[in-house]
Design a protein around this motif. Structure first.
Motif, PDB file in Angstrom:
ATOM      1  N   ASP A  81      41.508  98.114  89.442  1.00 13.13           N
ATOM      2  CA  ASP A  81      41.674  97.463  88.146  1.00 13.13           C
ATOM      3  C   ASP A  81      43.058  96.819  88.074  1.00 13.13           C
ATOM      4  O   ASP A  81      44.070  97.457  88.391  1.00 13.13           O
ATOM      5  N   PHE A  82      43.102  95.552  87.647  1.00 19.46           N
ATOM      6  CA  PHE A  82      44.384  94.864  87.610  1.00 19.46           C
ATOM      7  C   PHE A  82      45.344  95.488  86.595  1.00 19.46           C
ATOM      8  O   PHE A  82      46.542  95.226  86.621  1.00 19.46           O
ATOM      9  N   ARG A  83      44.821  96.316  85.713  1.00 21.68           N
ATOM     10  CA  ARG A  83      45.669  97.011  84.740  1.00 21.68           C
ATOM     11  C   ARG A  83      46.131  98.375  85.256  1.00 21.68           C
ATOM     12  O   ARG A  83      46.853  99.091  84.559  1.00 21.68           O
ATOM     13  N   ALA A  84      45.716  98.744  86.450  1.00 15.90           N
ATOM     14  CA  ALA A  84      46.079 100.049  87.004  1.00 15.90           C
ATOM     15  C   ALA A  84      47.588 100.116  87.263  1.00 15.90           C
ATOM     16  O   ALA A  84      48.215  99.110  87.598  1.00 15.90           O
ATOM     17  N   PRO A  85      48.185 101.288  87.105  1.00 19.54           N
ATOM     18  CA  PRO A  85      49.629 101.427  87.351  1.00 19.54           C
ATOM     19  C   PRO A  85      49.949 101.367  88.844  1.00 19.54           C
ATOM     20  O   PRO A  85      49.076 101.542  89.698  1.00 19.54           O
ATOM     21  N   TYR A  86      51.195 101.132  89.122  1.00 22.19           N
ATOM     22  CA  TYR A  86      51.691 101.072  90.501  1.00 22.19           C
ATOM     23  C   TYR A  86      52.314 102.409  90.879  1.00 22.19           C
ATOM     24  O   TYR A  86      52.878 103.113  90.030  1.00 22.19           O
ATOM     25  N   GLN A  87      52.231 102.718  92.179  1.00 21.39           N
ATOM     26  CA  GLN A  87      52.952 103.870  92.714  1.00 21.39           C
ATOM     27  C   GLN A  87      53.435 103.528  94.114  1.00 21.39           C
ATOM     28  O   GLN A  87      52.923 102.596  94.751  1.00 21.39           O
ATOM     29  N   LEU A  88      54.418 104.265  94.599  1.00 23.59           N
ATOM     30  CA  LEU A  88      54.947 104.007  95.932  1.00 23.59           C
ATOM     31  C   LEU A  88      53.919 104.350  96.992  1.00 23.59           C
ATOM     32  O   LEU A  88      53.206 105.349  96.879  1.00 23.59           O
ATOM     33  N   SER A  89      53.853 103.526  98.027  1.00 23.83           N
ATOM     34  CA  SER A  89      53.002 103.834  99.165  1.00 23.83           C
ATOM     35  C   SER A  89      53.712 104.835 100.065  1.00 23.83           C
ATOM     36  O   SER A  89      54.919 105.086  99.925  1.00 23.83           O
ATOM     37  N   GLU A  90      52.974 105.391 101.005  1.00 22.67           N
ATOM     38  CA  GLU A  90      53.593 106.303 101.974  1.00 22.67           C
ATOM     39  C   GLU A  90      54.648 105.573 102.793  1.00 22.67           C
ATOM     40  O   GLU A  90      55.695 106.136 103.145  1.00 22.67           O
ATOM     41  N   PHE A  91      54.386 104.308 103.091  1.00 23.60           N
ATOM     42  CA  PHE A  91      55.326 103.470 103.830  1.00 23.60           C
ATOM     43  C   PHE A  91      56.646 103.358 103.072  1.00 23.60           C
ATOM     44  O   PHE A  91      57.733 103.389 103.649  1.00 23.60           O
ATOM     45  N   SER A  92      56.555 103.247 101.763  1.00 20.63           N
ATOM     46  CA  SER A  92      57.737 103.047 100.931  1.00 20.63           C
ATOM     47  C   SER A  92      58.480 104.344 100.632  1.00 20.63           C
ATOM     48  O   SER A  92      59.705 104.332 100.474  1.00 20.63           O
ATOM     49  N   THR A  93      57.771 105.457 100.536  1.00 21.94           N
ATOM     50  CA  THR A  93      58.444 106.721 100.214  1.00 21.94           C
ATOM     51  C   THR A  93      59.392 107.172 101.326  1.00 21.94           C
ATOM     52  O   THR A  93      60.273 107.998 101.091  1.00 21.94           O
ATOM     53  N   SER A  94      59.226 106.621 102.522  1.00 22.87           N
ATOM     54  CA  SER A  94      60.106 106.992 103.636  1.00 22.87           C
ATOM     55  C   SER A  94      61.322 106.076 103.735  1.00 22.87           C
ATOM     56  O   SER A  94      62.048 106.098 104.735  1.00 22.87           O
ATOM     57  N   LEU A  95      61.572 105.260 102.699  1.00 23.85           N
ATOM     58  CA  LEU A  95      62.694 104.325 102.720  1.00 23.85           C
ATOM     59  C   LEU A  95      64.045 104.975 102.423  1.00 23.85           C
ATOM     60  O   LEU A  95      65.084 104.352 102.644  1.00 23.85           O
ATOM     61  N   ALA A  96      64.052 106.181 101.895  1.00 22.72           N
ATOM     62  CA  ALA A  96      65.310 106.787 101.446  1.00 22.72           C
ATOM     63  C   ALA A  96      66.403 106.775 102.517  1.00 22.72           C
ATOM     64  O   ALA A  96      67.556 106.423 102.216  1.00 22.72           O
ATOM     65  N   PRO A  97      66.127 107.151 103.778  1.00 22.70           N
ATOM     66  CA  PRO A  97      67.203 107.108 104.784  1.00 22.70           C
ATOM     67  C   PRO A  97      67.736 105.701 105.029  1.00 22.70           C
ATOM     68  O   PRO A  97      68.927 105.533 105.318  1.00 22.70           O
ATOM     69  N   VAL A  98      66.860 104.687 104.926  1.00 18.06           N
ATOM     70  CA  VAL A  98      67.316 103.300 105.097  1.00 18.06           C
ATOM     71  C   VAL A  98      68.248 102.923 103.953  1.00 18.06           C
ATOM     72  O   VAL A  98      69.323 102.348 104.163  1.00 18.06           O
ATOM     73  N   HIS A  99      67.840 103.240 102.725  1.00 20.19           N
ATOM     74  CA  HIS A  99      68.692 102.954 101.569  1.00 20.19           C
ATOM     75  C   HIS A  99      70.038 103.667 101.705  1.00 20.19           C
ATOM     76  O   HIS A  99      71.097 103.083 101.420  1.00 20.19           O
ATOM     77  N   GLN A 100      70.020 104.918 102.141  1.00 17.01           N
ATOM     78  CA  GLN A 100      71.265 105.668 102.251  1.00 17.01           C
ATOM     79  C   GLN A 100      72.165 105.080 103.329  1.00 17.01           C
ATOM     80  O   GLN A 100      73.390 104.971 103.137  1.00 17.01           O
ATOM     81  N   ALA A 101      71.585 104.699 104.472  1.00 19.22           N
ATOM     82  CA  ALA A 101      72.387 104.113 105.549  1.00 19.22           C
ATOM     83  C   ALA A 101      73.020 102.797 105.103  1.00 19.22           C
ATOM     84  O   ALA A 101      74.194 102.527 105.391  1.00 19.22           O
TER      85      ALA A 101
END
Length: 278
Positions: A81-101
């Motif tokens: 549904d185009f009105r459905a909310p967004y959530q982080l994908s598994e690909f995106s949840t592993s970004l924390a070390p990249v952001h920290q670096a």
């Protein structure tokens, strides 16, 4: 040496440089990091308006456009549904070390940002300096030592005007400098350029599980221009051949094992609004 830091026989230096730029291009569009960290802090799906409410310095329309692009790049997911909310994908949840670096590198080596700047702002500023096409290849070439413009062009596979253009931008961004005042003096990496190893290692580690299926960044012309993740062009072929011939192809910047990084404190992102003149 791990498989992450030692390329296979079929993986050239330019392959790795291009893969890093492709990965950076996915998080390069402005406000992407802010949206990722807002969703990470919420730990639940959010509607566009809810995300925009957490980012009062960004219009709801722009948040919607950015989320659509992030959805195309597999950084967020949603229902049919185009009105459905967004959530982080598994690909995106592993970004924390990249952001920290990226944030650590910016904090330690870039004096162009004032103290107290939010983590997300530091990350986006750092990515802006690194994601342009051929930037990683030029930095990789200079990691072997100072080189003149002509030699850099030979190693990276670029003509002189384009090489000079890229070096001008890298100089302005504080990553390279000329070794002397004369026009023909070689270029070399600055301390900030030499310190990029942990950043590149974190990016490679992030994309390693899905490198074969890494999505090409989807540009949104009205909002941002993404210059990486372009289709293969003849200059890329020349670059690969040049790096295979060049003794400077192995690069110390790509030999850092990814050290464990703490997760970015998401609460920090709400404590400081970004500069409005970007």
């Amino acid at each position: 040496m791990s498989t992450l830091t030692q390329p296979s026989s079929s993986q050239t230096g330019v392959d790795r440089a291009q893969r890093i730029e492709d990965a950076l291009s996915l998080i390069a569009p402005k406000w992407t990091t802010w949206v990722v960290q807002t969703l990470a802090q919420a730990r639940q799906p959010m509607q566009v308006r809810e995300i925009a409410r957490q980012l009062p310095f960004v219009s709801e329309q722009l948040v919607g456009k950015r989320l659509a692009q992030m959805h195309a790049n597999r950084l967020v997911t949603r229902g049919a549904d185009f009105r459905a909310p967004y959530q982080l994908s598994e690909f995106s949840t592993s970004l924390a070390p990249v952001h920290q670096a990226l944030a650590n590198w910016s904090h330690d080596h870039l004096q162009l940002l004032p103290g107290g700047v939010a983590v997300a702002e530091r990350v986006e500023d750092a990515v802006r300096r690194l994601n342009l096409r051929h930037t990683t290849a030029v930095i990789q070439a200079l990691d072997a030592g100072p080189l003149r413009v002509v030699r850099i062009g030979e190693v990276v596979g670029l003509d002189d005007p384009y090489t000079h253009q890229r070096l001008v931008r890298l100089t302005a961004d504080g990553l390279v400098t000329r070794t002397g005042p004369r026009h023909g003096d070689p270029y070399t990496l600055t301390a900030a350029g030499r310190a990029l190893g942990p950043v590149y290692a974190a990016v490679e580690h992030w994309t390693a599980p899905t490198a074969a299926a890494l999505p090409a960044a989807t540009p949104t012309p009205a909002v941002i221009r993404t210059r990486s993740a372009l289709p293969a062009r003849p200059d890329g072929i020349r670059t690969a051949a040049a790096l295979r011939r060049s003794p400077t192809a192995p690069s110390g910047l790509f030999s850092h094992a990814p050290a464990p990084q703490p997760r970015v404190p998401a609460t920090i992102t709400a404590q400081s609004a970004p500069a409005r003149n970007r």
